[in-house]
Design an enzyme around this catalytic site. Structure first.
Site, PDB file in Angstrom:
ATOM      1  CG  ASP A 150      -0.223  -0.069   2.544  1.00 59.93           C
ATOM      2  OD1 ASP A 150       1.033  -0.038   2.556  1.00 59.93           O
ATOM      3  OD2 ASP A 150      -0.909  -0.144   3.584  1.00 59.93           O
ATOM      4  CG  HIS A 152       3.438   0.384   4.912  1.00 59.43           C
ATOM      5  ND1 HIS A 152       2.544  -0.649   4.756  1.00 59.43           N
ATOM      6  CD2 HIS A 152       4.573  -0.178   5.386  1.00 59.43           C
ATOM      7  CE1 HIS A 152       3.116  -1.785   5.124  1.00 59.43           C
ATOM      8  NE2 HIS A 152       4.353  -1.543   5.502  1.00 59.43           N
ATOM      9  CD  GLU A 157      -0.302   0.554   7.152  1.00 61.18           C
ATOM     10  OE1 GLU A 157       0.017   0.713   5.954  1.00 61.18           O
ATOM     11  OE2 GLU A 157      -0.513  -0.567   7.647  1.00 61.18           O
TER      12      GLU A 157
END
Ligand code: GLP
Length: 275
Positions: A150, A152, A157
């Site tokens: 994602d 990160h 995050e």
């Protein structure tokens, strides 16, 4: 095609994309960047990362320590992140990961090893002290980074503040599932972590990000060629002046300008290449 190679720096440092044919050769490139820094500045402050991607990097650094005398005795290290609530002996803690893959084999002085404390009585205070300690040692010279699917970095995050400092974060369910392989099952992965912030990472002198495999291709493309956005935290590295993105071919699969990146790297004089 006319091409003149001169033995002078190319200047293409800001976000340097280095595509290698295997994770092992990518890891060797990363390790040689670190080795060069340690040799030039024995007191260097290294920012370290965990995850499967880092295992071949630590293997190569251990080899350089054993076979070529790479000396970490005056260096200091700061790890990016740690789970909250896992004891440091827990085999899935990042404390344990770092011992297992790196610290037990090399000569970093124990009092110069720093890993966020996920068990502090007052975690926010421990986070502030972590930042203070980084500053007291003069800042991080080089930060190693992996990347989540994602986007990160550390455990920042998507939606993390691009100015964030070391703090508590809640993991996404995707990251919980991705990291379940280190735990056996997703239910045992702690939901909360301590991570250096994106602002902390951006303060380091140099960032070296590694990613392997097709599952990282989208995150890599967003990091290098996408818009800068807190929705893909690694993309903020476009604002950093000295970043190496070292990837294998499958991880480069969604980049649009791979030919250009190869062209830049191949055009560097030997002394500016990292192998
Ligand atoms: C974890 C770590 C990250 C790491 C990521 C990718 O979430 N906190 O620092 O980059 O995993 O891990 P892997 O290298 O195992 O794919």
């Amino acid at each position: 095609m006319l091409s003149i190679l001169i033995d002078a720096p190319t200047g293409d440092f800001e976000m340097e994309v280095i595509i290698q044919e295997s994770p092992d050769s990518a890891a060797r490139v990363a390790a040689s960047i670190i080795a060069r820094l340690i040799r030039e500045k024995p007191t260097a402050v290294l920012g370290l990362a965990t995850g499967g991607t880092m295992e071949p990097v630590y293997r190569e650094l251990v080899r350089l320590h054993r076979n070529e005398g790479l000396d970490f005795s005056r260096a200091a290290t700061f790890n990016l992140d740690e789970y909250i609530g896992l004891s440091v002996e827990h085999p899935s803690s990042y404390h344990a990961f770092m011992q297992e893959h790196f610290f037990r084999y090399v000569n970093v002085a124990p009092d110069r090893i720093h890993i966020p404390n996920g068990n502090a009585a007052d975690v926010p205070r421990a986070c502030r002290e972590y930042e203070d300690r980084i500053r007291a040692l003069g800042g991080i010279d080089l930060q190693l980074l992996g990347i989540g699917r994602d986007g990160h970095i550390g455990f920042n995050e998507p939606s993390s503040s691009l100015a964030s400092r070391t703090r508590i974060k809640t993991l996404t369910q995707e990251t919980l599932l991705d990291n379940a392989r280190f735990f056996g099952e997703a239910e045992s992965v702690p939901r909360h972590v301590v991570t250096m912030g994106i602002g902390t990472i951006m303060d380091s002198g140099q960032c070296v990000l590694l990613a392997f495999g097709a599952s990282k291709a989208e995150a890599v493309a967003g990091t290098v060629e996408g818009p800068v956005s807190a929705s893909l935290p690694a993309s903020v590295l476009q604002f950093h002046e000295n970043v190496q993105v070292i990837i294998d071919r499958p991880a480069s699969g969604k980049l649009e300008r791979t030919e250009y990146y190869d062209w830049v790297y191949e055009g560097k004089p030997d002394w500016q290449r990292y192998e």
